[in-house]
Design an enzyme around this catalytic site. Structure first.
Site, short mmCIF file in Angstrom:
data_model
loop_
_atom_site.label_atom_id
_atom_site.label_comp_id
_atom_site.label_asym_id
_atom_site.label_seq_id
_atom_site.Cartn_x
_atom_site.Cartn_y
_atom_site.Cartn_z
N ARG A 104 0.84 -1.20 0.01
CA ARG A 104 -0.03 -0.06 -0.01
C ARG A 104 0.91 1.33 0.06
NH1 ARG A 104 -4.13 -1.06 4.92
NH2 ARG A 104 -2.51 -2.55 5.26
N ASN A 155 34.94 26.98 -4.63
CA ASN A 155 35.57 25.86 -4.18
C ASN A 155 35.75 24.80 -4.85
OD1 ASN A 155 32.80 25.77 -3.58
ND2 ASN A 155 32.92 24.06 -2.06
#
Length: 460
Positions: A20, A375
């Site tokens: 389900r 960076n």
């Protein structure tokens, strides 16, 4: 743990597919508060200090087993290759507890809200002469729950699954949570007598009380609030379990000394830690791995994950801290600032519109609006170091790897490509060139081009 209690083994049933849920992910691995549902159950199990812990896996066995051992490396992973009921699942775990002398507790990987105190109470019942203890609850709507048929003397005669119950049994509101405890050897012996003559053709663990009664063993029940026993079978119930966790977490944090100005809008992870006199504004999200020190102020609309915030720091509004960030005492991280893998020193400031990644920022440094630590070069990450007391001007790009020394000054608009020594001033700008009248001529030419384009036939 109760010191006089017998040694305890725990079996967690986690083999179900969870149809389900409509998901490729095994049901017990769906997250609640940032951690797999299974981990919530295993943490409860660990709180009982078991001598042995086994997890029964089936659907998604490898992933579920890895998740279990990631949290509890010593957990035994037992495969239930074919799912034929709860009794069959416990049978799959019996080799892992072979020869164990003590009590056995059966839990479920999709029932994440049970409290250790509730389970301690259940186990304690075994010391009062009960051969088997069953955890029950009074249901507002019994619906599909198994019913507890309790005799007038308070003993449990049997458990009847809803699909096998008659009208009289369906009227009972005392329901079975599925959680059961008993002497480990006794449960193993009784399981050998469980059959599959029922509507589902499965081996029910719930048959044990009836079999035990036939052997002269007493089965008793203890009850807990229905909310503790709520299982998760679909996304609606998953959301309900999340909401219950959040409500309890908010209450716990406030009672421990934190102020939540709009509690219902704050979202906590399973491991969030807040110090005393912390203030949390509206719509703040705490992901896993967040520690906040005393007197810190987390302003509205922040999203924090895997970070440590020292006492007295101010974060936000609209700040994003993620993945290995440490904020120093009395530091200020302002609006629309993002940080990742960064150390931000005591008293340092980044008040707005800044990205700090793979960096160390020293104490009392100041990062102006638009500061970026560049960076990433497309392949590798590189580190930026900014010294104590350094001043980084607005719209500065620091091309890592690079360092700025203590008390250095980087002028506004600078692109820093080489190290800046301590106490130095770095300026890197193209010289401004004002060309008289050129702006007017450029505007006229562009307006003419626009007019010609608008007058041209479509497609030309």
């Amino acid at each position: 743990m109760i010191e006089t209690r017998r040694p305890l083994a725990i079996v967690v049933l986690a083999a179900g597919k969870g149809t389900r849920m409509r998901s490729a992910i095994p049901k017990v691995l769906h997250p609640i508060a940032g951690a797999p549902m299974l981990h919530h159950v295993l943490r409860t199990a660990q709180a009982l200090s078991p001598a042995r812990l086994a997890v029964v896996v089936g659907h998604g066995a490898e992933a579920v087993g890895e998740a279990a051992q990631a949290l509890v490396p010593t957990a035994a992973v037992c495969l239930q290759a074919e799912q034929r009921g709860t009794g069959h699942a416990v049978m799959a775990a019996l080799p892992a507890i072979a020869g164990f002398e003590g009590d056995l507790l059966v839990l479920y990987g999709d029932v994440p809200a049970l409290c250790p105190a509730t389970l301690e109470g259940l186990i304690a019942g075994l010391g009062t002469g009960a051969g088997i203890m069953v955890l029950g609850f009074e249901a507002v709507n019994p619906a599909g729950y198994g019913r507890l048929v309790i005799d007038t003397d308070g003993t449990l005669a049997r458990i009847v699954e809803a699909k096998d119950a008659n009208a009289e049994e369906l009227a009972i509101t005392a329901c079975n949570s599925g959680v059961m405890a008993g002497d480990a050897a006794t449960i193993a012996r009784l399981l050998e007598k469980v059959g599959c003559n029922n509507a589902q053709a499965e081996y029910y663990l719930t048959d044990l009380p009836g079999i035990a009664a036939a052997e002269g063993l007493t089965t008793r029940t203890t009850f807990c609030p229905e909310a503790e026993t709520q299982g998760v079978n679909d996304r609606v119930e998953l959301a309900r379990a999340e909401a219950r966790f959040q409500a309890e977490a908010r209450r716990a944090h406030m009672l421990a000394g934190a102020t939540l100005t709009a509690p219902d809008t704050v979202h906590f992870a399973w491991d969030t830690l807040l110090g005393k006199d912390v203030t949390v504004g509206p719509n703040v999200v705490f992901g896993p791995g967040v520690r906040v020190g005393d007197d810190a102020d987390i302003k509205a609309f922040c999203h924090l994950t895997e970070c440590e915030i020292a006492p007295g720091a101010a974060i936000g509004p609209f700040a994003r801290l993620r993945g290995g960030v440490a904020i120093g005492r009395n530091a200020h991280v302002g609006n629309f600032v993002e940080m990742k893998n960064a150390e931000f020193g005591p008293g340092a400031k980044a008040s707005h519109l800044t990205y700090v990644g793979d960096a160390v920022v020293g104490a009392e440094a100041n990062l102006g609006a638009g500061t970026i630590t560049c960076n990433y070069d497309g392949t590798m990450k590189h580190r930026t170091e900014i010294g104590a007391g350094a001043f980084i001007g607005t719209n500065t790009a620091l091309i890592a790897p690079v360092s700025v020394g203590d008390n250095a000054y980087v002028a506004t608009g600078t692109v820093v490509t080489t190290d800046v020594p301590a106490e130095a001033l770095a300026i890197a700008r193209v010289k401004q060139d004002n060309r008289e009248g050129t702006g007017r001529r450029l505007r006229q030419r562009l307006q003419q081009q626009k007019a010609e384009k608008q007058a041209a036939p479509d497609g030309q």
